[in-house]
Scaffold this motif. Structure first.
Motif, PDB file in Angstrom:
ATOM      1  N   GLY A 117     -10.120  -6.103   1.388  1.00  0.00           N
ATOM      2  CA  GLY A 117     -10.046  -6.218   2.183  1.00  0.00           C
ATOM      3  C   GLY A 117     -11.243  -6.662   2.951  1.00  0.00           C
ATOM      4  O   GLY A 117     -12.222  -6.450   4.501  1.00  0.00           O
ATOM      5  N   MET A 164       0.685  -0.885  -0.073  1.00  0.00           N
ATOM      6  CA  MET A 164      -0.304   0.275   0.133  1.00  0.00           C
ATOM      7  C   MET A 164       0.714   1.298  -0.392  1.00  0.00           C
ATOM      8  O   MET A 164      -0.009   1.785  -0.777  1.00  0.00           O
ATOM      9  CB  MET A 164      -1.064  -0.025   1.651  1.00  0.00           C
ATOM     10  CG  MET A 164      -2.405  -1.138   0.892  1.00  0.00           C
ATOM     11  SD  MET A 164      -3.286  -0.247   2.353  1.00  0.00           S
ATOM     12  CE  MET A 164      -2.190  -0.615   3.671  1.00  0.00           C
ATOM     13  N   VAL A 202      -3.119   3.603   6.277  1.00  0.00           N
ATOM     14  CA  VAL A 202      -2.049   2.832   6.679  1.00  0.00           C
ATOM     15  C   VAL A 202      -1.227   2.780   7.616  1.00  0.00           C
ATOM     16  O   VAL A 202      -1.210   1.402   8.057  1.00  0.00           O
ATOM     17  CB  VAL A 202      -1.190   3.285   5.219  1.00  0.00           C
ATOM     18  CG1 VAL A 202      -0.296   2.202   5.254  1.00  0.00           C
ATOM     19  CG2 VAL A 202      -2.072   3.458   4.078  1.00  0.00           C
ATOM     20  N   PHE A 227      -0.350  -6.045   0.838  1.00  0.00           N
ATOM     21  CA  PHE A 227      -2.040  -6.281   0.307  1.00  0.00           C
ATOM     22  C   PHE A 227      -2.120  -7.283   0.902  1.00  0.00           C
ATOM     23  O   PHE A 227      -3.342  -7.355   1.132  1.00  0.00           O
ATOM     24  CB  PHE A 227      -2.519  -6.973  -1.533  1.00  0.00           C
ATOM     25  CG  PHE A 227      -1.972  -4.802  -1.771  1.00  0.00           C
ATOM     26  CD1 PHE A 227      -2.643  -3.530  -1.387  1.00  0.00           C
ATOM     27  CD2 PHE A 227      -2.204  -5.474  -3.139  1.00  0.00           C
ATOM     28  CE1 PHE A 227      -2.677  -2.968  -2.108  1.00  0.00           C
ATOM     29  CE2 PHE A 227      -1.408  -3.910  -3.930  1.00  0.00           C
ATOM     30  CZ  PHE A 227      -2.099  -2.799  -3.281  1.00  0.00           C
ATOM     31  N   ASP A 261      -1.782  -8.536   3.981  1.00  0.00           N
ATOM     32  CA  ASP A 261      -1.702  -7.797   5.323  1.00  0.00           C
ATOM     33  C   ASP A 261      -3.366  -7.046   5.160  1.00  0.00           C
ATOM     34  O   ASP A 261      -4.229  -7.812   6.183  1.00  0.00           O
ATOM     35  CB  ASP A 261      -1.095  -7.520   5.638  1.00  0.00           C
ATOM     36  CG  ASP A 261       0.101  -7.457   6.087  1.00  0.00           C
ATOM     37  OD1 ASP A 261       0.432  -9.183   6.386  1.00  0.00           O
ATOM     38  OD2 ASP A 261       1.373  -7.107   5.900  1.00  0.00           O
ATOM     39  N   LEU A 262      -3.880  -7.198   3.863  1.00  0.00           N
ATOM     40  CA  LEU A 262      -5.510  -6.625   4.767  1.00  0.00           C
ATOM     41  C   LEU A 262      -6.612  -7.451   4.307  1.00  0.00           C
ATOM     42  O   LEU A 262      -8.084  -6.950   4.784  1.00  0.00           O
ATOM     43  CB  LEU A 262      -5.532  -5.154   3.085  1.00  0.00           C
ATOM     44  CG  LEU A 262      -4.912  -4.085   2.916  1.00  0.00           C
ATOM     45  CD1 LEU A 262      -4.993  -3.433   1.357  1.00  0.00           C
ATOM     46  CD2 LEU A 262      -5.262  -3.112   4.134  1.00  0.00           C
ATOM     47  N   ILE A 315      -8.186  -2.541  -3.694  1.00  0.00           N
ATOM     48  CA  ILE A 315      -7.554  -2.253  -2.021  1.00  0.00           C
ATOM     49  C   ILE A 315      -9.331  -2.611  -0.786  1.00  0.00           C
ATOM     50  O   ILE A 315      -9.002  -3.860   0.194  1.00  0.00           O
ATOM     51  CB  ILE A 315      -7.739  -0.870  -1.442  1.00  0.00           C
ATOM     52  CG1 ILE A 315      -6.046  -1.227  -1.717  1.00  0.00           C
ATOM     53  CG2 ILE A 315      -7.307  -1.043   0.357  1.00  0.00           C
ATOM     54  CD1 ILE A 315      -5.011   0.172  -0.698  1.00  0.00           C
ATOM     55  N   MET A 354     -10.573   1.058   7.880  1.00  0.00           N
ATOM     56  CA  MET A 354     -11.130   0.624   6.608  1.00  0.00           C
ATOM     57  C   MET A 354     -11.662   1.425   6.175  1.00  0.00           C
ATOM     58  O   MET A 354     -11.558   2.481   5.090  1.00  0.00           O
ATOM     59  CB  MET A 354     -11.274  -0.187   6.779  1.00  0.00           C
ATOM     60  CG  MET A 354     -10.200  -2.136   7.056  1.00  0.00           C
ATOM     61  SD  MET A 354      -8.794  -0.970   5.992  1.00  0.00           S
ATOM     62  CE  MET A 354      -9.440  -2.165   4.190  1.00  0.00           C
ATOM     63  N   VAL A 398      -3.149   0.333  10.349  1.00  0.00           N
ATOM     64  CA  VAL A 398      -2.851  -0.855   9.696  1.00  0.00           C
ATOM     65  C   VAL A 398      -1.964  -1.863  10.516  1.00  0.00           C
ATOM     66  O   VAL A 398      -1.822  -2.851  10.781  1.00  0.00           O
ATOM     67  CB  VAL A 398      -3.519  -1.424   8.134  1.00  0.00           C
ATOM     68  CG1 VAL A 398      -2.877  -2.920   7.870  1.00  0.00           C
ATOM     69  CG2 VAL A 398      -4.596  -1.525   7.919  1.00  0.00           C
ATOM     70  N   TYR A 453       2.480  -3.781   5.805  1.00  0.00           N
ATOM     71  CA  TYR A 453       1.399  -2.725   4.423  1.00  0.00           C
ATOM     72  C   TYR A 453       1.232  -3.224   3.109  1.00  0.00           C
ATOM     73  O   TYR A 453       1.042  -3.174   2.894  1.00  0.00           O
ATOM     74  CB  TYR A 453       1.694  -1.664   4.576  1.00  0.00           C
ATOM     75  CG  TYR A 453       3.258  -0.933   4.310  1.00  0.00           C
ATOM     76  CD1 TYR A 453       3.150  -1.613   2.741  1.00  0.00           C
ATOM     77  CD2 TYR A 453       4.524  -1.176   5.398  1.00  0.00           C
ATOM     78  CE1 TYR A 453       5.312  -1.254   2.715  1.00  0.00           C
ATOM     79  CE2 TYR A 453       5.478  -0.909   5.205  1.00  0.00           C
ATOM     80  CZ  TYR A 453       5.368  -0.729   3.816  1.00  0.00           C
ATOM     81  OH  TYR A 453       7.027  -1.193   3.755  1.00  0.00           O
ATOM     82  N   MET A 466     -10.167  -7.127   6.940  1.00  0.00           N
ATOM     83  CA  MET A 466      -9.675  -6.047   7.693  1.00  0.00           C
ATOM     84  C   MET A 466     -10.780  -5.239   7.712  1.00  0.00           C
ATOM     85  O   MET A 466     -11.317  -4.598   8.852  1.00  0.00           O
ATOM     86  CB  MET A 466      -8.793  -4.955   6.988  1.00  0.00           C
ATOM     87  CG  MET A 466      -7.414  -4.849   7.081  1.00  0.00           C
ATOM     88  SD  MET A 466      -7.197  -4.984   8.827  1.00  0.00           S
ATOM     89  CE  MET A 466      -5.490  -5.515   9.106  1.00  0.00           C
TER      90      MET A 466
END
Lengths: 276, 195, 81, 136, 91, 107, 492
Positions: free
Chosen positions: G436, G303, G351, G363, G365-366, G432, G377, G354, G361, G369
């Motif tokens: 997420g 991100m 970010v 993608f 890891d999202l 994203i 978010m 997160v 960070y 979310m």
């Protein structure tokens, strides 16, 4: 990369050459730079600030605000070097080398991270060992106080001869660096510890900015040293001269401390243990 | 490599105030002796300030006083690391008497090296060697003065001085090799009262 | 401002600068950079900029070369270009 | 003869400053060694300082420190005597003092960063570092 | 007299060329160091000469003095390098 | 007075010339240090003395002090120059540079 | 006191930075409150200044009591007052929002961190208010130096990225300095107003022309405009999250402010747009910048890097808009400075949250979310919508002005690039959202949808984020007032 470098360099070169034709000749007294703003600095410094050295007058008074930020730049560099390089104190044992001064035997001792006290019979030596060098140590030892006095002289006489806070500060810092080079970093640190120079550095800038703020509190503009006349019991013109001196002392302190700080961090890689 | 080192210097340099024993009250004479290095340092520094400053109005003189006091307090043990080395008046006079002779020697040294430099067959004339000799001088300052004088005089450069007075010297040719230790050592010994 | 000296020193400065970036040894490069700043100091004295010359003398001789050497000491001397 | 030389001298300073600047710029872009780049950066900065100081030079003038007697009554009395044409322009000098300070500060920070980089990658060559990064 | 000073200054700067040659060409780093040291000592003298040419020598003496004091810090630092890291060419 | 000054300056310049040429001509690092260390210091001494003398043309307290300062420069050069030379020599020895002996080639 | 607002703006942060540096060695807990207090004073005085400027048009402040061509003067007009408010507000919000992550990332060096942080803000504020060309350079170096230090403390590759930034930033600042020198040699003055009064008689001179080009190149380097952007993505990506959410919204925008200030005040628009035939080529460069930024953002795998490329595209918007040479374009560029600062802050704060929770960070890891950190978010989505240019948010309005400026100037390439980049932004942010929202958290366990617990970031991090989101909408609602009250009087 090389072609790119040549290309960029050639482009810049061509651009600058193109402009060079319209420059006034070198050292032409009639060019715009010499006739518009600067004559006043030369003609009026004695009258308005009573400082014969026009450079000092402009530096610390007419354009004193620039100089405040110049000092801040130096301070910021010191903090940045500390911030990115200084390692936190590690726990746990470390090996140090000691030498028995009478027999010359070297032993390796496991001890804590704290820099140990000095012993009578054993001398602590760096892991990258430099021998005891009598000539360099003695000469530098004798030179250092004179260097420091010279630095102070340069700060104090910035009004009448070249020099001033920055130059004097660098010389003072260089004297400590000389001590650290000729002996070792621990010797220099024993004289001026990390906390001392790390605190002196903001204090120096604080003297500068504080003088400016004092003028503001006294009802004039920021850094208008004429406001100090009431406190110092002198006429405003002399007050300007004294204000410049105060400011230069601040600059000198800050620069000295920062130079030592940066050198210590770089030469010991942030460990503050063994230096160059 | 040197077998021994100077212990005194190290103790003094690392811990400036360690020498005095807290249990014993110093007599006035001792106190005067401890004060002497400060005084001499201060006088030296202040005379330097006078020469540098060239301004004798009260303002600049007071600045000078403050600076000299600061430097003295910060570094008196740098000039005189051990008590007692500040020396007597006689030492200073002798040392000043030594200087002109040294200047003469330096001048001769310069002529000597100049001659060698411009000699067309210089490569045959010189015969560099590193050799050692033992000096009978003691103490830091005499040794260092001797070493620096050697460096400045004919065809010789001090490479290393060990603490017990063994000199390692690089000499450019034979004549300069033979001139050491010679008269210079004698004169230095006399200057520092080690005769 | 003494233009004769000025011309000579200016030419020298260029040589020192080229040397400083051409030498394949970082310690040598640092030393030549020191020489470069010596000559810069001289240049400024020639042009009458006394304070700048003083600053350059103290910085170039006292501090910046030492910083370079310390950094080279803590990293490496090797350089490929 | 002297005329010819002085006409060369008219622009020689500016010429040399351009040359130095180009050297510095080339070193920053083309050299692969990080410390070499820092050297180039410093040369670049000094070139600009040279330019400014060259602006400040003035023919037939002395250094910008006003000569005065060692008496006390300085302000007001001697002001008629001071002529701007007799002293070199102090303004560029002031600016360049600041610039030198900035150069030293940048030098310190850059060297500190170079040490950090070396601690991490054990080399100062840019291409070797990039190769190491690509391997991962 | 000014002309004489000017010519001696020019001559000194010519000598600086020779020292600079050693500093640039010098086979080892130590030779460069000698060259740089020699340049430094000539600079000290030149500064005083320039001061005499400006007729303001009292202003230039300070710079020369600072120079004389500080010139050898760099040399000392560079030689310290060899005392701690052995070897002339490698590490 | 002027004659003495000129004479001293010319002597100093000759010494400096010797230093510069010596640095180029001598065969190895150690022997190069001899001209660098001695001739430069000697030349500096002579020239500084000459300049200090010249400065005393207008005799006043200020010029005397300036002359003293110039002499002070010489003092510091005399203190620092041998030290610097010694440092360089020491570095050379520790770096393992052997001295040149007669008959070898220039290096 | 109100006549001292311009001085307070800069000196209070400076003094408190010094104070923090001293406190850092004595008591670490005091650093944060002092920093907050300093920035509060700065915000207060910049808002006060804004109101004063709305009445008096231009506020002058003479530092040291010397009148302008000789001394340094502050000159605050509507444009700079607006940027001041944006800078101080963004800095304050970010300071409060990132307190936790700073305490976690630099436990030992909190004092140094806050010193540098406040110094950076000092530098930025100084750049905005100063009326002296050289003073600007010094302040530029302060921001740059502190920025190098802050960025270098990031993760593994940060020192290298920071070192590259040092080289490029130094070249940029030096070019700017050189340009000032060229101006000085031809006019003999350093004060911006004075220079612009002298310049019209010198417009034919080659020196002025080259001075303009060099200044612009320097500023372009500093802001990361297209061919000179190489340092930016790495520096912003690897910086610590507290730093990237400070540096990314402010540094480039302030540089664009400097560019606009140079165009409007020093070189006057007539010189820039009619004497020079450069504006078309710069606009085309901007078009390429937007395209490149958008495409590279598509290819990014995490991100922060994606957002850095988006920033490059946004820089393209603003430079292009400013160089279009008409009122609408300039309005759009100036408006976008403020809007983009807030948008970028919003996105980077999200970010940062997160990163605070998950430690990464990328993608991946999202995943999941939205269930785990719903408010964060929401902030991310709101920022994203604004970047795309969806109407209620402020991003829409500035983009609208930019597009209409492009149409007026007949630069359809620029318009196309704007539309294209908006589309790409839409793709990016919907990707994203998709990651997420739809991909269930912990799907690799294989045991069906395990109800992932809600693990929102601490309240001190979420509340500022939501404040920023509200700010996005509010700024969108008041666009008309901002344009008519602040921006329109500024453009000749």
């Amino acid at each position: 990369m090389r072609t790119l470098g040549i290309l960029v360099a050639a482009l810049t070169c061509a651009l600058l050459f193109y402009a060079m034709g319209d420059f006034p000749p070198w050292a032409d007294p009639g060019s715009a730079a010499h006739t518009h703003v600067s004559p006043r600095y030369i003609e009026k410094t004695m009258e308005e600030t009573s400082v014969p050295n026009a450079v000092t007058a402009v530096l610390a008074d007419y354009r004193g605000f620039d100089t405040m930020f110049e000092t801040t730049v130096i301070f910021a560099a010191g903090v940045v070097c500390f911030f990115i390089l200084r390692l936190p104190k590690k726990e746990g044992p470390i090996f140090r080398r000691y030498r028995h001064t009478l027999t010359g035997m070297t032993i390796r001792v496991k001890c804590t991270r704290k820099i140990p006290p000095v012993l009578e019979e054993f001398e602590m030596i760096d892991n990258l060992w430099a021998p005891h060098d009598l000539i360099i140590k003695t000469s530098c030892r004798i030179l250092v106080p004179f260097l420091q006095l010279f630095g102070l002289y340069v700060i104090a006489h910035g009004h009448h001869s070249p020099g001033g806070g920055f130059q004097g500060g660098v010389i003072l810092g260089a004297s400590m660096i000389l001590l650290a080079i000729s002996h070792d970093l621990r010797t220099a640190l024993a004289r001026m510890g990390e906390k001392v120079h790390a605190l002196l550095c903001p204090i120096g800038v604080l003297i500068y900015a504080g003088t400016g703020a004092l003028c503001l509190v006294l009802g004039r503009d920021f850094l208008d040293y004429g406001a100090l006349a009431g406190i110092l019991h002198v006429d405003p013109v002399t007050a300007r001269s004294h204000g410049i001196l105060i400011v230069e002392i601040g600059v000198g302190l800050a620069v000295m401390a920062t130079m030592i700080w940066i050198y210590n961090n770089i030469s010991s890689r942030g460990e503050y243990d063994e230096g160059l | 490599m040197p077998a021994t080192t100077n212990t005194r210097e190290n103790t003094i340099l690392h811990e400036p105030g360690q020498g005095s024993d807290p249990g014993v009250t110093p007599s006035t004479r001792k106190r005067a002796r401890a004060f002497l290095p400060y005084a001499i340092t201060f006088i030296l520094l202040f005379s330097l300030w006078i020469v540098l400053s060239g301004k004798f109005d009260p303002f600049h003189l007071s600045l000078g006083l403050i600076s000299c006091v600061m430097v003295t307090l910060f570094s008196k043990d740098l000039i005189f690391p051990e008590p007692g080395t500040e020396g007597s008046l006689r030492t200073w006079v002798c040392f000043i008497r030594y200087v002109p002779w040294l200047l003469y020697q330096i001048f001769m040294a310069n002529l000597h090296v100049l001659y060698l430099t411009f000699h067309p067959r210089m490569m045959d004339l010189i015969d560099p060697r590193i050799f050692r000799f033992q000096s009978r001088l003691k103490g830091d300052l005499p040794l260092v003065t001797f070493a620096n004088s050697i460096t400045l005089t004919p065809g010789t450069i001090t490479v290393y001085v060990s603490i017990d007075g063994t000199f390692t010297v690089h000499a450019l040719d034979k004549s300069s090799r033979e001139s050491l230790p010679g008269e210079m050592e004698r004169r230095i010994a006399r200057a520092f009262g080690e005769e | 401002m003494i233009w004769e000296l000025d011309l000579v020193i200016l030419s020298l400065v260029v040589v020192a600068a080229v040397g400083a970036i051409a030498i394949k040894d970082l310690l040598g490069s640092a030393i030549l950079f020191g020489a470069y700043s010596f000559m810069m100091c001289l240049l400024w004295a020639i042009m009458g900029a006394v304070d700048v010359a003083f600053t350059e003398a103290s910085v170039g001789a006292g501090v910046s070369t030492v910083f370079f050497v310390a950094a080279v000491f803590r990293t490496t001397r090797r350089s490929k270009d | 003869m002297s005329d010819f030389f002085s006409s060369v001298a008219d622009y020689y300073n500016y010429l040399i400053y351009i040359v130095l600047m180009v050297i510095g710029l080339y070193a920053i872009i083309a050299k692969k060694n990080l410390v070499k780049k820092i050297v180039g950066m410093n040369i670049f900065q000094t070139a600009i300082i040279l330019f400014y100081v060259s602006i400040g030079a003035k023919r037939g003038a002395t250094i910008p420190i006003i000569e005065h007697g060692h008496g006390e009554a300085v302000h007001g009395a001697g002001s008629q005597a001071i002529k701007a044409a007799e002293y070199i322009n102090p303004l560029p000098h002031v600016l360049m003092l600041t610039a030198i300070v900035v150069a030293v500060a940048t030098l310190g920070v850059a060297l500190a960063l170079a040490i950090r980089v070396y601690n991490r990658y054990e080399t100062l060559e840019e291409d070797e570092i990039l190769a190491q990064l690509r391997e991962k | 007299m000014d002309n004489f000073f000017l010519f001696s200054g020019l001559y000194l700067s010519f000598l600086m060329v020779l020292s600079l040659y050693r500093a640039v060409i010098g086979p080892t780093v130590l030779d460069r160091l000698i060259g740089a040291n020699a340049i430094g000592s000539k600079t000290t003298v030149l500064l005083v000469l320039i001061g005499l040419m400006f007729h303001r020598v009292d202003m230039f003496v300070d710079i020369a003095l600072a120079y004389a004091m500080l010139n050898f810090i760099a040399v000392l630092a560079a030689s310290r390098y060899f005392q701690k890291r052995k070897g002339l060419f490698g590490e | 007075m002027d004659i003495i000054v000129v004479f001293l300056i010319i002597c100093g310049l000759v010494f400096f010339t010797g230093g510069a040429v010596g640095i180029l001509r001598f065969p190895d690092f150690y022997s190069r240090l001899h001209p660098a260390g001695k001739l430069d210091t000697g030349g500096a001494l002579l020239m500084m003395v000459a300049l200090a003398l010249f400065n005393l043309h207008h005799f006043s307290l200020a010029t005397v002090l300036t002359g003293l300062k110039i002499i002070l420069i010489v003092v510091f050069v005399f203190l620092s120059s041998p030290t610097a030379i010694h440092g360089i020599v020491d570095a050379g020895v520790r770096a393992g540079l052997g001295p040149w002996t007669r008959g070898e080639k220039r290096r | 006191m109100s006549q001292h607002y311009p001085a307070l703006l800069v000196t209070v942060p400076l003094l408190s930075a010094l104070l923090i540096s001293i406190l850092g060695w004595l008591s670490r807990r005091l650093c944060f409150p002092v920093a907050v207090a300093a920035l509060c004073v700065a915000l207060f005085s910049s808002v006060g200044l804004l109101f004063r400027v709305l009445n008096e048009d231009v506020v002058h402040y003479f530092l040291g009591g010397w009148a302008p061509p000789w001394g340094i003067a502050y000159r605050v007009d509507r444009l700079s007052a607006m940027v001041l408010v944006v800078v101080s507000a963004v800095a304050l919000i970010n300071l409060i929002a990132t307190r936790r992550s700073v305490e976690r990332e630099f436990p030992e060096k909190i004092g140094a961190f806050y010193t540098l942080y406040v110094l950076l803000i000092t530098g930025l504020m100084g750049i905005v208010v100063t009326g002296d060309a050289f003073n600007l350079y010094v302040l530029l170096e302060i921001t740059a130096l502190t920025g190098y230090g802050l960025i270098a403390m990031g993760e593994d590759r940060a020192p290298l990225a920071s070192l590259n930034y040092v080289y490029m930033g130094t070249i940029g600042a030096c070019f700017y300095l050189l340009g000032v020198g060229y101006l000085y040699i031809s006019t003999g003055s350093l004060n911006m107003a004075d220079i612009s009064a002298i310049l019209p008689s010198l417009y034919g001179s080659r020196v002025v022309l080259v001075a303009f080009i060099i200044c612009m190149v320097g500023v372009f380097l500093k802001m990361g405009f297209f061919p000179l952007h190489a340092w930016l993505p790495n520096a912003y990506t690897y910086a610590p999250s507290a730093v990237s959410s400070l540096v990314a919204p402010l540094m480039t925008k302030v540089m664009i402010y400097v560019m606009i200030r140079l165009i409007l005040t020093v070189f006057t628009p007539t010189f820039t747009f009619s004497r020079l035939a450069l504006n078309h080529s710069v606009v085309w460069l901007a078009v390429i910048a937007i395209f490149m930024g958008a495409v590279l953002a598509l290819g990014a795998r995490d991100m922060k890097r994606m957002l850095s490329y988006v920033i490059i595209a946004e820089v393209g918007y603003m430079v292009g808009g400013a160089w279009l040479g008409n009122r609408a374009g300039m309005t759009g560029a100036i408006l976008h400075i403020a809007n983009d600062a807030v948008m970028t802050l919003c996105v980077f704060l999200a970010v940062g949250n997160v990163v605070y929770r998950t430690g990464g960070y990328a993608f991946e890891d999202l995943k999941g979310m939205f269930r785990k950190m719903p408010y964060t978010m929401t902030g991310l989505v709101a920022g994203g919508l604004s970047m795309i240019g969806v109407p209620p948010t402020c991003g829409f309005f500035s983009k609208w002005y930019l597009i209409s400026g492009g149409v007026q100037a007949g630069q359809y390439g620029f318009v196309a690039a704007l539309v294209f980049s908006s589309l790409i932004n839409a793709v990016l942010f919907f990707r994203i959202i998709e990651i997420g929202y739809y991909e269930p958290f912990g799907s690799d366990h294989g045991h069906g949808p395990a109800p992932a617990p809600m693990e929102e970031a601490p309240l001190s991090m979420v509340v500022p984020l939501l404040v920023v989101v509200v700010g996005l909408v509010v700024m969108g609602a008041y666009t008309g007032d901002i344009v008519s009250g602040i921006i329109a009087p500024m453009i000749p």
